[in-house]
Design a protein around this motif. Sequence first.
Motif, PDB file in Angstrom:
ATOM      1  N   SER A  67       0.289  -0.621  -3.985  1.00 24.23           N
ATOM      2  CA  SER A  67       0.640  -0.855  -2.585  1.00 24.23           C
ATOM      3  C   SER A  67       1.217   0.422  -1.962  1.00 24.23           C
ATOM      4  CB  SER A  67       1.662  -1.996  -2.472  1.00 24.23           C
ATOM      5  OG  SER A  67       1.109  -3.210  -2.942  1.00 24.23           O
ATOM      6  N   PRO A 116      -4.798  -4.433  -3.977  1.00 24.31           N
ATOM      7  CA  PRO A 116      -3.588  -4.919  -3.284  1.00 24.31           C
ATOM      8  C   PRO A 116      -3.900  -5.486  -1.899  1.00 24.31           C
ATOM      9  CG  PRO A 116      -3.698  -2.536  -3.144  1.00 24.31           C
ATOM     10  CD  PRO A 116      -4.871  -2.962  -4.000  1.00 24.31           C
ATOM     11  N   SER A 119      -0.787  -7.166   0.029  1.00 23.49           N
ATOM     12  CA  SER A 119       0.120  -6.189   0.648  1.00 23.49           C
ATOM     13  C   SER A 119      -0.526  -5.549   1.863  1.00 23.49           C
ATOM     14  CB  SER A 119       0.505  -5.118  -0.371  1.00 23.49           C
ATOM     15  OG  SER A 119       1.211  -5.680  -1.456  1.00 23.49           O
ATOM     16  N   THR A 123       0.695  -5.956   5.855  1.00 25.19           N
ATOM     17  CA  THR A 123       1.094  -4.744   6.558  1.00 25.19           C
ATOM     18  C   THR A 123       0.321  -4.610   7.870  1.00 25.19           C
ATOM     19  OG1 THR A 123       1.572  -3.650   4.452  1.00 25.19           O
ATOM     20  CG2 THR A 123       1.252  -2.223   6.365  1.00 25.19           C
ATOM     21  N   THR A 324       6.524  -1.222   4.112  1.00 26.77           N
ATOM     22  CA  THR A 324       6.152  -2.636   4.061  1.00 26.77           C
ATOM     23  C   THR A 324       5.228  -2.949   2.896  1.00 26.77           C
ATOM     24  OG1 THR A 324       4.415  -2.156   5.689  1.00 26.77           O
ATOM     25  CG2 THR A 324       6.458  -3.102   6.515  1.00 26.77           C
ATOM     26  N   ALA A 325       4.210  -2.124   2.668  1.00 28.26           N
ATOM     27  CA  ALA A 325       3.257  -2.418   1.601  1.00 28.26           C
ATOM     28  C   ALA A 325       3.949  -2.438   0.240  1.00 28.26           C
ATOM     29  CB  ALA A 325       2.122  -1.399   1.608  1.00 28.26           C
ATOM     30  N   GLU A 326       4.812  -1.443  -0.031  1.00 30.52           N
ATOM     31  CA  GLU A 326       5.524  -1.424  -1.308  1.00 30.52           C
ATOM     32  C   GLU A 326       6.455  -2.628  -1.430  1.00 30.52           C
ATOM     33  OE1 GLU A 326       8.860   1.053  -3.849  1.00 30.52           O
ATOM     34  OE2 GLU A 326       7.890   2.066  -2.155  1.00 30.52           O
ATOM     35  N   TYR A 328       6.109  -5.617  -0.110  1.00 29.29           N
ATOM     36  CA  TYR A 328       5.310  -6.794  -0.443  1.00 29.29           C
ATOM     37  C   TYR A 328       4.797  -6.721  -1.881  1.00 29.29           C
ATOM     38  CZ  TYR A 328       5.340  -8.286   4.442  1.00 29.29           C
ATOM     39  OH  TYR A 328       5.723  -8.720   5.679  1.00 29.29           O
ATOM     40  N   GLY A 329       4.559  -5.501  -2.364  1.00 29.98           N
ATOM     41  CA  GLY A 329       4.143  -5.338  -3.748  1.00 29.98           C
ATOM     42  C   GLY A 329       5.222  -5.790  -4.721  1.00 29.98           C
TER      43      GLY A 329
END
Length: 401
Positions: A67, A116, A119, A123, A324-326, A328-329
């Motif tokens: 992510s 991913p 994620s 995002t 945000t992506a990390e 959610y990861g």
Amino acid sequence: MAGYRDLLRTPGVARIMAAQLTARFPNGMTSLAVLLHIEHVTGSYGAAGLVLGATSVGQAIAGPVTSRWMGVWGMRRVLTTTLVICAIAITAIALLETIVPVYMVLGLIAGLSTPPVQSAVRTIYPKMVNSRQLTPLFSFDASLQEVIWIVAPVVITVVATQVGTVQALLLIVVILASGGAWFILSPEVGRVRIPRSRRSLGKVLAKPQVLLATIVGFLLIGACSAVEAGVVATFDHGGLEAGLVLAVFSVGSLAGGLSFGHIPIGRWAMARRLGIVAVGLCLTMLSLNIFWIGGTLFLAGIGIAPALAVLFAMTSASVKFSETAEAYGWIGTGQLIGAAAGSAIAGFLIDGVGPQGAYAAAAGFAVVGTIVSVACVRAFPDLRHRDPSPIPDTEPVGTIT
């Protein structure tokens, strides 16, 4: 429902939701297909469990890492690379006849390279709708993902038992490739650029809201996994009954998400929604009658999708867009660990005291989640009058003085 119709009329929303659901459809199929295939090839459920465990470990490790990579190399490049590797690994598991350690390595690779998509899409969502629509969109997304868990296991079980386990795994590859390509080629995936995060990996967990969302997600999914183990143990001789009861559980979640999705999220939203889950799961322990179990699980399910919507919204509102992506990861990793813990604890209790032990474990997870939500209520953001979109990334601007 009028609000959801307006949401789906927003340009691109219906398409991106359909694409990501198709791309994530294998998530509800892979574990079961791998379990059935390895058991068929080796004759051992223990060997199948080892391969499945390696796959799960890979998925848990990959969540925040891949992510985060999307902010470095771009969403399309990361999604395409992981998709190709994952498809090759699953194809190899299907077609190669080899020893268990090799299957474990292939399972680990398949897990590490799981695209991913979740994620990525969460995002993208804040960039597609206005702030008023974002909370209902998260709720709608959490509700629709129940379709994966209702339909996917049934489809893959039918294919694996009636056609063959090799064909079941190859079907997963076809869906993974076609759904993933549809999502990757969606205009929104190319249009949204995630800024490179300036913080080291894992620092986003220092945000109380992200850490809390990860812990609560762990407890919520742990409860769901314990329920699944309990239902299978309760109706192990019926087969069809177990599938129907689990479908009712998911339908309850779908109904709850669609019903409560428009309600603004305050600080007590998570505690109330997890409270519904906890009450329903505590009631399951009173009887193993199929109608009682089905009714209580429907009640418990009503709180699941709304609770997941709170997780997604509070995370979005609490971090910078580049994080945000990390974030959610990490939440996804917490949920994977919760699934493993819930299944393991339920399994030991089933062996010790019977199916009631699994329902007790599920209720315990949910009650602890409710207590955590009440104790940490001040850490939950009040989004009733606030934009839940991510915090914009800002940089120093040089000025001439």
